[in-house]
Motif scaffolding. Structure first.
Motif, PDB file in Angstrom:
ATOM      1  N   GLY A 225       0.922  -1.153  -0.028  1.00 16.42           N
ATOM      2  CA  GLY A 225      -0.128   0.113  -0.165  1.00 16.42           C
ATOM      3  C   GLY A 225       0.887   1.259  -0.097  1.00 16.42           C
ATOM      4  O   GLY A 225       0.300   2.359   0.119  1.00 16.42           O
ATOM      5  N   GLU A 226       2.282   1.162  -0.283  1.00 13.57           N
ATOM      6  CA  GLU A 226       2.948   2.228  -0.222  1.00 13.57           C
ATOM      7  C   GLU A 226       3.103   3.113  -1.515  1.00 13.57           C
ATOM      8  O   GLU A 226       3.144   2.056  -2.510  1.00 13.57           O
ATOM      9  CB  GLU A 226       4.323   1.661  -0.039  1.00 13.57           C
ATOM     10  CG  GLU A 226       5.304   3.157   0.125  1.00 13.57           C
ATOM     11  CD  GLU A 226       6.891   2.627   0.484  1.00 13.57           C
ATOM     12  OE1 GLU A 226       7.522   3.646   0.789  1.00 13.57           O
ATOM     13  OE2 GLU A 226       7.067   1.537   0.684  1.00 13.57           O
ATOM     14  N   LYS A 227       2.987   4.362  -1.652  1.00 16.63           N
ATOM     15  CA  LYS A 227       2.854   4.913  -2.932  1.00 16.63           C
ATOM     16  C   LYS A 227       4.354   5.219  -3.305  1.00 16.63           C
ATOM     17  O   LYS A 227       5.081   5.920  -2.771  1.00 16.63           O
ATOM     18  CB  LYS A 227       2.325   6.260  -2.763  1.00 16.63           C
ATOM     19  CG  LYS A 227       0.672   6.119  -2.762  1.00 16.63           C
ATOM     20  CD  LYS A 227       0.085   7.697  -2.881  1.00 16.63           C
ATOM     21  CE  LYS A 227      -1.378   7.376  -2.830  1.00 16.63           C
ATOM     22  NZ  LYS A 227      -2.114   8.474  -2.875  1.00 16.63           N
ATOM     23  N   LEU A 228       4.655   4.631  -4.643  1.00 18.52           N
ATOM     24  CA  LEU A 228       5.972   5.108  -5.098  1.00 18.52           C
ATOM     25  C   LEU A 228       5.955   5.587  -6.587  1.00 18.52           C
ATOM     26  O   LEU A 228       4.865   5.510  -7.316  1.00 18.52           O
ATOM     27  CB  LEU A 228       6.999   3.733  -5.089  1.00 18.52           C
ATOM     28  CG  LEU A 228       7.207   3.038  -3.680  1.00 18.52           C
ATOM     29  CD1 LEU A 228       7.978   1.745  -4.003  1.00 18.52           C
ATOM     30  CD2 LEU A 228       7.934   3.990  -2.736  1.00 18.52           C
ATOM     31  N   GLY A 229       7.145   5.945  -7.121  1.00 17.20           N
ATOM     32  CA  GLY A 229       6.923   6.288  -8.488  1.00 17.20           C
ATOM     33  C   GLY A 229       8.288   6.015  -9.063  1.00 17.20           C
ATOM     34  O   GLY A 229       9.412   5.770  -8.421  1.00 17.20           O
ATOM     35  N   VAL A 230       8.159   6.038 -10.514  1.00 19.38           N
ATOM     36  CA  VAL A 230       9.313   5.809 -11.476  1.00 19.38           C
ATOM     37  C   VAL A 230       9.479   7.080 -12.384  1.00 19.38           C
ATOM     38  O   VAL A 230       8.311   7.443 -12.844  1.00 19.38           O
ATOM     39  CB  VAL A 230       9.100   4.536 -12.219  1.00 19.38           C
ATOM     40  CG1 VAL A 230      10.317   4.381 -13.217  1.00 19.38           C
ATOM     41  CG2 VAL A 230       9.367   3.325 -11.373  1.00 19.38           C
ATOM     42  N   ILE A 231      10.478   7.656 -12.388  1.00 19.94           N
ATOM     43  CA  ILE A 231      10.637   8.805 -13.175  1.00 19.94           C
ATOM     44  C   ILE A 231      11.864   8.743 -14.174  1.00 19.94           C
ATOM     45  O   ILE A 231      13.033   8.173 -13.750  1.00 19.94           O
ATOM     46  CB  ILE A 231      10.882  10.047 -12.330  1.00 19.94           C
ATOM     47  CG1 ILE A 231      10.012  10.426 -11.271  1.00 19.94           C
ATOM     48  CG2 ILE A 231      11.260  11.326 -13.218  1.00 19.94           C
ATOM     49  CD1 ILE A 231      10.469  11.328 -10.262  1.00 19.94           C
ATOM     50  N   ILE A 232      11.503   8.920 -15.508  1.00 19.42           N
ATOM     51  CA  ILE A 232      12.418   8.736 -16.461  1.00 19.42           C
ATOM     52  C   ILE A 232      12.594  10.163 -17.001  1.00 19.42           C
ATOM     53  O   ILE A 232      11.766  10.760 -17.453  1.00 19.42           O
ATOM     54  CB  ILE A 232      12.116   7.839 -17.702  1.00 19.42           C
ATOM     55  CG1 ILE A 232      11.718   6.303 -17.032  1.00 19.42           C
ATOM     56  CG2 ILE A 232      12.889   7.822 -18.625  1.00 19.42           C
ATOM     57  CD1 ILE A 232      11.238   5.477 -18.052  1.00 19.42           C
TER      58      ILE A 232
END
Length: 268
Positions: free
Chosen positions: A147-154
């Motif tokens: 339930g943790e919010k993560l992000g991938v940024i390119i």
């Protein structure tokens, strides 16, 4: 197995007691987990493949938490920004953003985290030498199974492209300033001889507004004595026979009066 194929088995064992509570054997339970193991192996292989792709990417790839702290960054950070991976992991990605671009980047990032959406932004970020480079960033937020919010940024370095665009914009601004402020008449003419734009000095000289001039061919405000020569030279210019021409000519203004001028024409 009977067909000779290899299978993965999960085994569990529990003691068995008799009526006197003495151990008299064991109960064995076997479960075929071949399909589960195949899925796990496939996931591991897939992770290895994509990790290899990411590590060899020419773009900068971050994984961040919901506050923007870098959890992972690929090796391209050394080539693009000059930082080692260890110098960026655990730090906020916002620390490198240009102060003028930070509010916009924070807004876009917040929207992605809130909506678990894909977002894009163009901004400047500081490299290790203190120089600000232009980047185009595309990021996607997601939820982990915990339930943790993560992000991938390119992010892609677009400094050369952006600086070229800014140089063109500055050149156009300088040309517009010269065009509008010049004390001599200047016109931009299309291939049919119709004005695209005429500056204020030429509007004053001929008495026509820019809107009025756009409905005319330049020979319409050229004196008949000079129209044929002017048109012939204009066609030679378009056909590549000459790269410019100049001539003394007479114009006819809006009131029918003759205006003498020195004409210089070249392609742009």
């Amino acid at each position: 197995s009977a067909d000779g194929s290899r299978r993965f088995i999960s085994a569990s064992c529990a003691p068995v007691f008799d009526a006197g509570n003495k151990s008299c054997g064991a109960a064995l339970v076997f479960r075929d987990i071949s399909k589960i193991r195949m899925v796990e192996d496939s996931v591991i292989e897939s992770e290895k493949k994509y990790r290899t792709i990411i590590e060899n990417s020419q773009d900068l790839v971050y994984e961040v938490d919901s506050t923007g702290k870098a959890l992972y960054v690929n090796t391209a950070c050394r080539k693009i920004l000059g930082f080692k991976q260890s110098e960026l992991i655990g730090k906020s990605v916002f620390d490198l953003i240009h102060p003028e671009d930070l509010p916009h980047v924070l807004t876009v990032f917040g929207r992605a985290v809130m909506n678990l959406s894909a977002e894009k932004a163009t901004y400047r970020a500081r490299n290790k030498d203190g120089r600000y480079l232009w980047f185009e960033g595309a990021g996607t937020a997601f939820l982990t199974k915990e339930g943790e919010k993560l992000g991938v940024i390119i992010t892609r370095d677009v400094t050369d492209q952006k600086e070229a665009e800014l140089a063109v914009a500055r050149s156009e601004a300088r040309f517009r300033a010269i065009f509008e402020g010049a004390g001599i008449g200047i016109a931009l003419i299309d291939m049919e001889g119709r004005p695209i734009s005429i500056n204020p000095a030429l509007q004053k000289m001929l008495g026509y507004s820019e809107a009025e001039s756009k409905s005319m061919v330049f020979t319409e405000f050229t004196h008949p004595d000079d129209a044929a020569q002017d048109w012939a030279l204009f066609r030679d210019l378009l056909e590549g026979n000459i790269d410019h021409y100049h001539m003394e000519k007479k114009y006819i203004d809006k009131n029918g009066q003759i205006v003498h001028g020195l004409l210089n024409v070249s392609l742009i």
